[in-house]
Design a protein around this motif. Structure first.
Motif, PDB file in Angstrom:
ATOM      1  N   ASP A  17       0.813  -1.223   0.000  1.00 10.97           N
ATOM      2  CA  ASP A  17       0.000   0.000   0.000  1.00 10.97           C
ATOM      3  C   ASP A  17       0.841   1.265   0.000  1.00 10.97           C
ATOM      4  N   ARG A  18       2.137   1.180   0.319  1.00 16.47           N
ATOM      5  CA  ARG A  18       2.995   2.373   0.356  1.00 16.47           C
ATOM      6  C   ARG A  18       4.067   2.375  -0.744  1.00 16.47           C
ATOM      7  N   THR A  19       4.168   1.318  -1.519  1.00 14.61           N
ATOM      8  CA  THR A  19       5.235   1.199  -2.523  1.00 14.61           C
ATOM      9  C   THR A  19       4.641   0.973  -3.902  1.00 14.61           C
ATOM     10  N   LYS A  20       5.113   1.752  -4.877  1.00 12.62           N
ATOM     11  CA  LYS A  20       4.631   1.648  -6.256  1.00 12.62           C
ATOM     12  C   LYS A  20       5.833   1.536  -7.194  1.00 12.62           C
ATOM     13  N   LEU A  21       5.771   0.590  -8.123  1.00 16.16           N
ATOM     14  CA  LEU A  21       6.831   0.380  -9.114  1.00 16.16           C
ATOM     15  C   LEU A  21       6.244   0.563 -10.506  1.00 16.16           C
ATOM     16  N   SER A  75      10.645   3.431 -12.164  1.00 13.34           N
ATOM     17  CA  SER A  75      10.412   4.417 -11.124  1.00 13.34           C
ATOM     18  C   SER A  75       9.884   3.675  -9.903  1.00 13.34           C
ATOM     19  N   LEU A  76      10.562   3.847  -8.780  1.00 12.37           N
ATOM     20  CA  LEU A  76      10.167   3.202  -7.534  1.00 12.37           C
ATOM     21  C   LEU A  76       9.867   4.290  -6.510  1.00 12.37           C
ATOM     22  N   LYS A  77       8.678   4.233  -5.965  1.00 19.30           N
ATOM     23  CA  LYS A  77       8.242   5.258  -5.024  1.00 19.30           C
ATOM     24  C   LYS A  77       7.732   4.564  -3.762  1.00 19.30           C
ATOM     25  N   HIS A  78       8.292   4.959  -2.612  1.00 19.02           N
ATOM     26  CA  HIS A  78       7.887   4.371  -1.332  1.00 19.02           C
ATOM     27  C   HIS A  78       7.564   5.501  -0.357  1.00 19.02           C
ATOM     28  N   LEU A  80       7.264   6.637   3.207  1.00 20.16           N
ATOM     29  CA  LEU A  80       7.702   6.280   4.552  1.00 20.16           C
ATOM     30  C   LEU A  80       6.686   6.711   5.603  1.00 20.16           C
ATOM     31  N   SER A  81       6.140   7.903   5.393  1.00 19.97           N
ATOM     32  CA  SER A  81       5.102   8.436   6.290  1.00 19.97           C
ATOM     33  C   SER A  81       4.269   9.417   5.485  1.00 19.97           C
ATOM     34  N   ASP A  82       3.399  10.126   6.139  1.00 22.72           N
ATOM     35  CA  ASP A  82       2.598  11.127   5.434  1.00 22.72           C
ATOM     36  C   ASP A  82       3.446  12.303   4.956  1.00 22.72           C
ATOM     37  N   ASN A  83       4.612  12.522   5.577  1.00 25.92           N
ATOM     38  CA  ASN A  83       5.469  13.660   5.229  1.00 25.92           C
ATOM     39  C   ASN A  83       6.706  13.268   4.419  1.00 25.92           C
ATOM     40  N   TRP A  84       7.104  11.993   4.452  1.00 25.20           N
ATOM     41  CA  TRP A  84       8.337  11.562   3.810  1.00 25.20           C
ATOM     42  C   TRP A  84       8.068  10.506   2.742  1.00 25.20           C
ATOM     43  N   THR A  85       8.707  10.722   1.570  1.00 23.82           N
ATOM     44  CA  THR A  85       8.609   9.780   0.456  1.00 23.82           C
ATOM     45  C   THR A  85       9.989   9.618  -0.177  1.00 23.82           C
ATOM     46  N   VAL A  86      10.350   8.378  -0.471  1.00 26.01           N
ATOM     47  CA  VAL A  86      11.592   8.086  -1.178  1.00 26.01           C
ATOM     48  C   VAL A  86      11.211   7.743  -2.616  1.00 26.01           C
ATOM     49  N   HIS A  87      11.893   8.404  -3.551  1.00 23.50           N
ATOM     50  CA  HIS A  87      11.583   8.213  -4.968  1.00 23.50           C
ATOM     51  C   HIS A  87      12.895   7.936  -5.701  1.00 23.50           C
ATOM     52  N   ASN A  88      12.974   6.805  -6.408  1.00 19.75           N
ATOM     53  CA  ASN A  88      14.171   6.440  -7.151  1.00 19.75           C
ATOM     54  C   ASN A  88      13.782   6.193  -8.605  1.00 19.75           C
ATOM     55  N   ARG A  89      14.550   6.769  -9.533  1.00 12.71           N
ATOM     56  CA  ARG A  89      14.283   6.598 -10.970  1.00 12.71           C
ATOM     57  C   ARG A  89      15.580   6.262 -11.696  1.00 12.71           C
ATOM     58  N   PHE A  90      15.418   5.516 -12.792  1.00 10.24           N
ATOM     59  CA  PHE A  90      16.546   5.194 -13.651  1.00 10.24           C
ATOM     60  C   PHE A  90      16.034   5.084 -15.078  1.00 10.24           C
ATOM     61  N   ARG A  91      16.844   5.556 -16.027  1.00  8.74           N
ATOM     62  CA  ARG A  91      16.481   5.452 -17.441  1.00  8.74           C
ATOM     63  C   ARG A  91      17.732   5.181 -18.262  1.00  8.74           C
TER      64      ARG A  91
END
Length: 103
Positions: A17-21, A75-78, A80-91
């Motif tokens: 529910d918190r991680t999208k690929l 693109s990987l988006k997780h 962490l909380s309502d205020n923090w999000t980690v977003h990683n991308r590669f192309r």
């Protein structure tokens, strides 16, 4: 002669529910006659020898250009909380142009 092939794919998935690929890929190939064009004098500007028709082919009939393009990305988006999000991308992308001309 003009041949175009284009394939694109996009896949979205929620790992939890918190991680999208998101995965994405694209392939493009184009083959066409290689025409170097006509001179400006005679087509756009006046020429003492007369006008050059725009449909005139000045190259060899077997000359061609082949363009190929491929890219893939994620693109990987997780959250962490309502205020923090980690977003990683590669192309990754690559392209190639091949010109076949008679000598």
């Amino acid at each position: 002669m003009l041949i175009i092939l284009k394939i694109s794919a996009l896949y979205d998935m929620s790992i939890c529910d918190r991680t999208k690929l998101t995965l994405q890929t694209q392939y493009f190939k184009q083959c066409q006659d290689a025409q170097t064009g006509l001179p400006a004098v005679g087509t756009v500007f006046p020429n003492l020898n007369g006008k050059i028709p725009c449909d005139r082919i000045v190259d060899e009939p077997d000359n061609y250009i082949e363009r190929t393009f491929f890219s893939t990305a994620y693109s990987l988006k997780h959250r962490l909380s309502d205020n923090w999000t980690v977003h990683n991308r590669f192309r990754y992308a690559t392209s190639r142009i091949y010109i076949e001309k008679a000598q």
